[in-house]
Design an enzyme around this catalytic site. Structure first.
Site, mmCIF file in Angstrom:
data_model
loop_
_atom_site.group_PDB
_atom_site.id
_atom_site.type_symbol
_atom_site.label_atom_id
_atom_site.label_comp_id
_atom_site.label_asym_id
_atom_site.label_seq_id
_atom_site.Cartn_x
_atom_site.Cartn_y
_atom_site.Cartn_z
ATOM 1 N N ASP A 67 0.824 -1.208 0.000
ATOM 2 C CA ASP A 67 0.000 0.000 0.000
ATOM 3 C C ASP A 67 0.861 1.261 0.000
ATOM 4 O O ASP A 67 2.079 1.206 0.212
ATOM 5 C CB ASP A 67 -0.944 0.008 1.212
ATOM 6 C CG ASP A 67 -0.249 -0.442 2.503
ATOM 7 O OD1 ASP A 67 0.996 -0.389 2.562
ATOM 8 O OD2 ASP A 67 -0.941 -0.843 3.439
ATOM 9 N N ASN A 136 -7.083 -2.851 14.495
ATOM 10 C CA ASN A 136 -8.486 -3.090 14.116
ATOM 11 C C ASN A 136 -8.629 -4.303 13.190
ATOM 12 O O ASN A 136 -9.681 -4.515 12.612
ATOM 13 C CB ASN A 136 -9.072 -1.832 13.460
ATOM 14 C CG ASN A 136 -8.369 -1.460 12.151
ATOM 15 O OD1 ASN A 136 -7.468 -2.176 11.696
ATOM 16 N ND2 ASN A 136 -8.776 -0.364 11.544
ATOM 17 N N HIS A 138 -6.926 -4.823 10.348
ATOM 18 C CA HIS A 138 -6.684 -4.595 8.922
ATOM 19 C C HIS A 138 -5.428 -5.317 8.435
ATOM 20 O O HIS A 138 -4.500 -5.582 9.199
ATOM 21 C CB HIS A 138 -6.670 -3.088 8.570
ATOM 22 C CG HIS A 138 -5.437 -2.336 8.958
ATOM 23 N ND1 HIS A 138 -5.435 -0.980 9.156
ATOM 24 C CD2 HIS A 138 -4.151 -2.727 9.187
ATOM 25 C CE1 HIS A 138 -4.221 -0.592 9.477
ATOM 26 N NE2 HIS A 138 -3.416 -1.640 9.495
ATOM 27 N N GLU A 143 -9.393 -1.952 5.631
ATOM 28 C CA GLU A 143 -9.972 -1.647 6.932
ATOM 29 C C GLU A 143 -11.233 -2.494 7.150
ATOM 30 O O GLU A 143 -11.791 -3.032 6.178
ATOM 31 C CB GLU A 143 -10.348 -0.157 6.978
ATOM 32 C CG GLU A 143 -9.166 0.792 6.736
ATOM 33 C CD GLU A 143 -8.273 0.989 7.960
ATOM 34 O OE1 GLU A 143 -8.025 0.013 8.696
ATOM 35 O OE2 GLU A 143 -7.814 2.121 8.170
#
Ligand code: PGA
Length: 240
Positions: A67, A136, A138, A143
């Site tokens: 990313d 979280n 991810h 996400e």
């Protein structure tokens, strides 16, 4: 999913680093999927050391990073390109033409994501994908969501991700968006290595390994991949 637990992050770096080094020696034209963040740094340090003493070569290795932030110049110290350069690429003999990144500064996100998906297929897909996990759940910048994604796409970063990563942004504000490989890209890798360390990752690690497979915890999809090894330190593994 295979899970291995280590005393600390340094030991994981040695284990994963030596595994990657032998994979590169076995197949010098290997295609690696690479991750940024604190988790892979000990692994990159180990690989860099081997390169510096001439025991490993990245000359024919191809890399694809997971990313990149949107609207952050490539030269900015917080771009993922700069991160990879600092922690790995500049310390190896990798051919710059073999380094692949999503361009977060494109004026056509869709076209850029299509280009990346195409490049991945042309390279013969990823042999080994390195991953970290967000607090979280991810992976890459996938996400928590209502459904899984296939190819690369543009994502609005969640508040929790922005909070975790804002510690690095002392000058410029933290970007709000990123381009990321999709879950489909990640799941197409032949082999996946996931690294998670520290107490903050306990809940996400438990949900990934023992929880329901749901896009609300994107990493849980790894339960369906045929070849995943998760490397944890004791703190990250404490709730298992
Ligand atoms: P970290 O980030 O390695 O810096 O903990 C992992 C991630 O957010 O994917």
């Amino acid at each position: 999913m295979k899970v291995e637990i280590f005393e600390n992050a340094e030991q994981i770096g040695i284990k994963v680093g030596s595994q990657l080094a032998s994979a590169i020696r076995h197949n010098p034209k290997i295609v690696l999927g690479l991750a940024t963040g604190a988790s892979p740094i000990p692994t990159y340090d180990y690989l860099s050391k081997l390169c510096s003493v001439g025991e490993l070569s990245f000359k024919d290795v191809t890399t694809f990073n997971l990313d990149e932030y949107c609207h952050l110049p490539r030269e900015d110290k917080n771009s993922y390109y700069s991160f990879m350069n600092e922690h790995l690429f500049s310390k190896t003999d990798i051919n710059p033409a073999n380094i692949h990144f999503l361009n977060g500064n494109t004026d056509n996100d869709e076209k850029e994501c299509e280009r990346y998906n195409r490049m991945l297929v042309e390279a013969g897909l990823i042999d080994i994908q390195l991953l970290g996990i967000g607090t979280n759940g991810h992976i890459g910048f996938n996400e928590p969501a209502e459904k899984y994604t296939k190819g690369a796409f543009k994502i609005a970063l969640t508040e929790s991700t922005r909070k975790s990563n804002s510690i690095y942004f002392d000058e410029n504000p933290m970007p709000t968006h990123a381009l990321t490989m999709g879950i489909g890209n990640i799941m197409s890798a032949k082999k996946i290595i996931m690294i998670a360390t520290g107490e903050k990752k306990q809940q996400a690690v438990k949900a990934m390994i023992e929880g329901e497979v749901t896009p609300k915890c994107p990493a849980s999809i790894l339960q369906f991949h045929p070849s995943v090894t998760v490397y944890l330190d004791k703190a990250a593994a404490a709730l298992l």
